[in-house]
Design a protein around this motif. Structure first.
Motif, PDB file in Angstrom:
ATOM      1  N   SER A 124       0.789  -1.085  -0.098  1.00  0.00           N
ATOM      2  CA  SER A 124      -0.122   0.020   0.032  1.00  0.00           C
ATOM      3  C   SER A 124       0.946   1.018   0.113  1.00  0.00           C
ATOM      4  O   SER A 124       0.508   2.232   0.345  1.00  0.00           O
ATOM      5  CB  SER A 124      -1.143   0.164   1.232  1.00  0.00           C
ATOM      6  OG  SER A 124      -1.738  -1.090   1.229  1.00  0.00           O
ATOM      7  N   ALA A 125       2.076   1.127  -0.222  1.00  0.00           N
ATOM      8  CA  ALA A 125       2.976   2.228  -0.403  1.00  0.00           C
ATOM      9  C   ALA A 125       3.265   2.913  -1.840  1.00  0.00           C
ATOM     10  O   ALA A 125       3.172   2.031  -2.834  1.00  0.00           O
ATOM     11  CB  ALA A 125       4.625   1.821   0.210  1.00  0.00           C
ATOM     12  N   LEU A 126       3.601   4.188  -1.873  1.00  0.00           N
ATOM     13  CA  LEU A 126       3.949   4.666  -3.020  1.00  0.00           C
ATOM     14  C   LEU A 126       5.395   4.426  -3.525  1.00  0.00           C
ATOM     15  O   LEU A 126       6.427   4.703  -2.770  1.00  0.00           O
ATOM     16  CB  LEU A 126       3.719   6.410  -2.949  1.00  0.00           C
ATOM     17  CG  LEU A 126       4.314   7.492  -4.278  1.00  0.00           C
ATOM     18  CD1 LEU A 126       3.360   6.995  -5.488  1.00  0.00           C
ATOM     19  CD2 LEU A 126       4.255   8.597  -3.905  1.00  0.00           C
ATOM     20  N   VAL A 127       5.670   3.918  -4.528  1.00  0.00           N
ATOM     21  CA  VAL A 127       6.956   3.250  -5.059  1.00  0.00           C
ATOM     22  C   VAL A 127       7.632   4.552  -5.569  1.00  0.00           C
ATOM     23  O   VAL A 127       8.690   4.758  -5.015  1.00  0.00           O
ATOM     24  CB  VAL A 127       6.880   2.202  -6.182  1.00  0.00           C
ATOM     25  CG1 VAL A 127       8.199   1.793  -6.773  1.00  0.00           C
ATOM     26  CG2 VAL A 127       6.064   0.996  -5.468  1.00  0.00           C
ATOM     27  N   VAL A 128       6.913   5.290  -6.524  1.00  0.00           N
ATOM     28  CA  VAL A 128       7.785   6.366  -6.859  1.00  0.00           C
ATOM     29  C   VAL A 128       6.641   7.372  -7.722  1.00  0.00           C
ATOM     30  O   VAL A 128       5.810   6.584  -8.240  1.00  0.00           O
ATOM     31  CB  VAL A 128       9.064   6.089  -8.131  1.00  0.00           C
ATOM     32  CG1 VAL A 128       8.220   5.470  -9.099  1.00  0.00           C
ATOM     33  CG2 VAL A 128       9.783   7.466  -8.212  1.00  0.00           C
ATOM     34  N   ASP A 129       6.896   8.320  -7.888  1.00  0.00           N
ATOM     35  CA  ASP A 129       6.080   9.349  -8.615  1.00  0.00           C
ATOM     36  C   ASP A 129       6.800  10.315  -9.571  1.00  0.00           C
ATOM     37  O   ASP A 129       7.970  10.831  -9.066  1.00  0.00           O
ATOM     38  CB  ASP A 129       5.012  10.298  -7.671  1.00  0.00           C
ATOM     39  CG  ASP A 129       5.675  11.427  -6.970  1.00  0.00           C
ATOM     40  OD1 ASP A 129       7.113  11.055  -6.412  1.00  0.00           O
ATOM     41  OD2 ASP A 129       5.315  12.301  -6.430  1.00  0.00           O
ATOM     42  N   ILE A 130       6.271  10.553 -10.727  1.00  0.00           N
ATOM     43  CA  ILE A 130       7.006  11.404 -11.610  1.00  0.00           C
ATOM     44  C   ILE A 130       6.280  12.785 -11.615  1.00  0.00           C
ATOM     45  O   ILE A 130       5.161  12.672 -12.207  1.00  0.00           O
ATOM     46  CB  ILE A 130       7.200  10.831 -12.991  1.00  0.00           C
ATOM     47  CG1 ILE A 130       7.673   9.444 -13.000  1.00  0.00           C
ATOM     48  CG2 ILE A 130       7.867  11.524 -14.164  1.00  0.00           C
ATOM     49  CD1 ILE A 130       7.809   8.649 -14.051  1.00  0.00           C
ATOM     50  N   PRO A 131       6.759  13.870 -11.240  1.00  0.00           N
ATOM     51  CA  PRO A 131       5.859  15.041 -11.080  1.00  0.00           C
ATOM     52  C   PRO A 131       6.070  15.638 -12.652  1.00  0.00           C
ATOM     53  O   PRO A 131       6.797  15.351 -13.445  1.00  0.00           O
ATOM     54  CB  PRO A 131       6.749  15.951 -10.572  1.00  0.00           C
ATOM     55  CG  PRO A 131       8.262  15.591 -10.359  1.00  0.00           C
ATOM     56  CD  PRO A 131       8.131  14.054 -10.715  1.00  0.00           C
ATOM     57  N   GLY A 132       4.989  16.751 -12.984  1.00  0.00           N
ATOM     58  CA  GLY A 132       5.174  17.234 -14.127  1.00  0.00           C
ATOM     59  C   GLY A 132       6.035  18.361 -14.224  1.00  0.00           C
ATOM     60  O   GLY A 132       6.533  18.854 -13.350  1.00  0.00           O
ATOM     61  N   ILE A 133       6.487  18.863 -15.342  1.00  0.00           N
ATOM     62  CA  ILE A 133       7.585  19.650 -15.515  1.00  0.00           C
ATOM     63  C   ILE A 133       7.138  21.113 -15.760  1.00  0.00           C
ATOM     64  O   ILE A 133       5.912  21.095 -16.414  1.00  0.00           O
ATOM     65  CB  ILE A 133       8.523  19.272 -16.603  1.00  0.00           C
ATOM     66  CG1 ILE A 133       8.088  19.099 -18.019  1.00  0.00           C
ATOM     67  CG2 ILE A 133       9.321  18.078 -16.124  1.00  0.00           C
ATOM     68  CD1 ILE A 133       9.024  19.103 -19.100  1.00  0.00           C
ATOM     69  N   GLN A 134       7.718  22.115 -15.630  1.00  0.00           N
ATOM     70  CA  GLN A 134       7.064  23.403 -15.899  1.00  0.00           C
ATOM     71  C   GLN A 134       7.101  23.553 -17.515  1.00  0.00           C
ATOM     72  O   GLN A 134       7.883  23.286 -18.220  1.00  0.00           O
ATOM     73  CB  GLN A 134       8.224  24.567 -15.378  1.00  0.00           C
ATOM     74  CG  GLN A 134       7.898  24.583 -13.909  1.00  0.00           C
ATOM     75  CD  GLN A 134       6.859  24.734 -13.313  1.00  0.00           C
ATOM     76  OE1 GLN A 134       6.202  25.804 -13.815  1.00  0.00           O
ATOM     77  NE2 GLN A 134       6.215  24.090 -12.337  1.00  0.00           N
TER      78      GLN A 134
END
Length: 245
Positions: free
Chosen positions: A79-89
């Motif tokens: 139930s854990a977040l492995v990784v997230d990829i944020p949006g770029i500007q």
């Protein structure tokens, strides 16, 4: 409000307009997991709708795409977040778009409308946004135990973001060799208002097939919509054929 749904085996995932992801057992409709938007990276500001979902073939991971341009990978076991990829500007002028910029991923507030695991590898993802760009994501764990990722442009041009004369999107996206135990070539098919493309993502990105959309008199690109389906085992004239519709 529910926005998107994904299913695999006995698991059903639902994404909401308030950034929540709920995972149910299909046999009992019992909610076994609930991912809140606050569990996602602090880089996500405000409430972002969940716009795409995919469950890994082995049912151990869940990928989610958001209206804010974020891609997140969750573990269904822990139930854990492995990784997230944020949006770029986002670039605001033509001169700010470089070849380098097309390799980094979705921009902030690009809607991640499609997301798929490159089967059977649960650490390879393909995502596509409403601006007509698709990206290939590889997730890995370093020797220190930290999760990381690399992102490569799979389809589309950075200039599409600002070219108002040729606005495009991706109508549909499917993986084509998901039943291959060795992962195959990571084939994916994409349809846009202008073309249909089949692209290899492994071991390196390469466009294999590209078909222009048939022109219909009196109908512009905005008048189109499409969906895709694939069969590996259709028998015709005594032999097996792979059919993309």
């Amino acid at each position: 409000l529910p926005m998107v749904i994904a299913a695999n085996g006995n698991l059903v995932a639902v994404g909401s307009s308030r950034g929540q992801v709920l995972v149910y057992l299909r046999s009992s409709l019992h909610c076994i997991l609930r991912y809140n938007k606050l569990q996602v990276s602090k880089k996500m500001l405000g409430i972002a709708s969940v716009t795409s979902l995919s469950i890994s073939p082995d049912g151990t991971h869940l990928a989610a795409g958001y209206a804010s341009g974020i891609v997140a990978l969750w573990s269904l076991k822990s139930s854990a977040l492995v990784v997230d990829i944020p949006g770029i500007q986002r670039a605001s002028r033509w001169g700010e778009i470089s070849e380098r910029s097309i390799f980094v991923g979705h921009h902030v507030n690009d809607v991640v409308a499609h997301i798929k695991f490159v089967n059977p590898n649960k650490f390879h993802l393909i995502s596509a946004n409403d601006k007509g760009l698709a990206f290939f994501h590889r997730f890995s764990r370093s020797i220190t135990g930290a999760n990381s990722y690399t992102t490569t442009r799979l389809f589309g041009s950075a200039s599409n973001r600002l070219n108002m004369q040729r606005m495009t999107t991706i109508f549909a996206m499917i993986t084509l060799d998901e039943d291959r135990k060795d992962g195959g070539m990571g084939l994916v098919a994409l349809s846009t208002p202008f073309k249909l493309a089949v692209i290899r993502s492994l071991p390196s990105v390469k466009t294999l097939i590209r078909f222009p959309r048939p022109k219909v008199p009196g109908v512009g690109s905005s008048g189109y919509a499409s969906c895709l389906a694939f069969s590996e085992n259709l028998r015709k004239s005594g032999r097996e054929e792979h059919i993309l519709a």
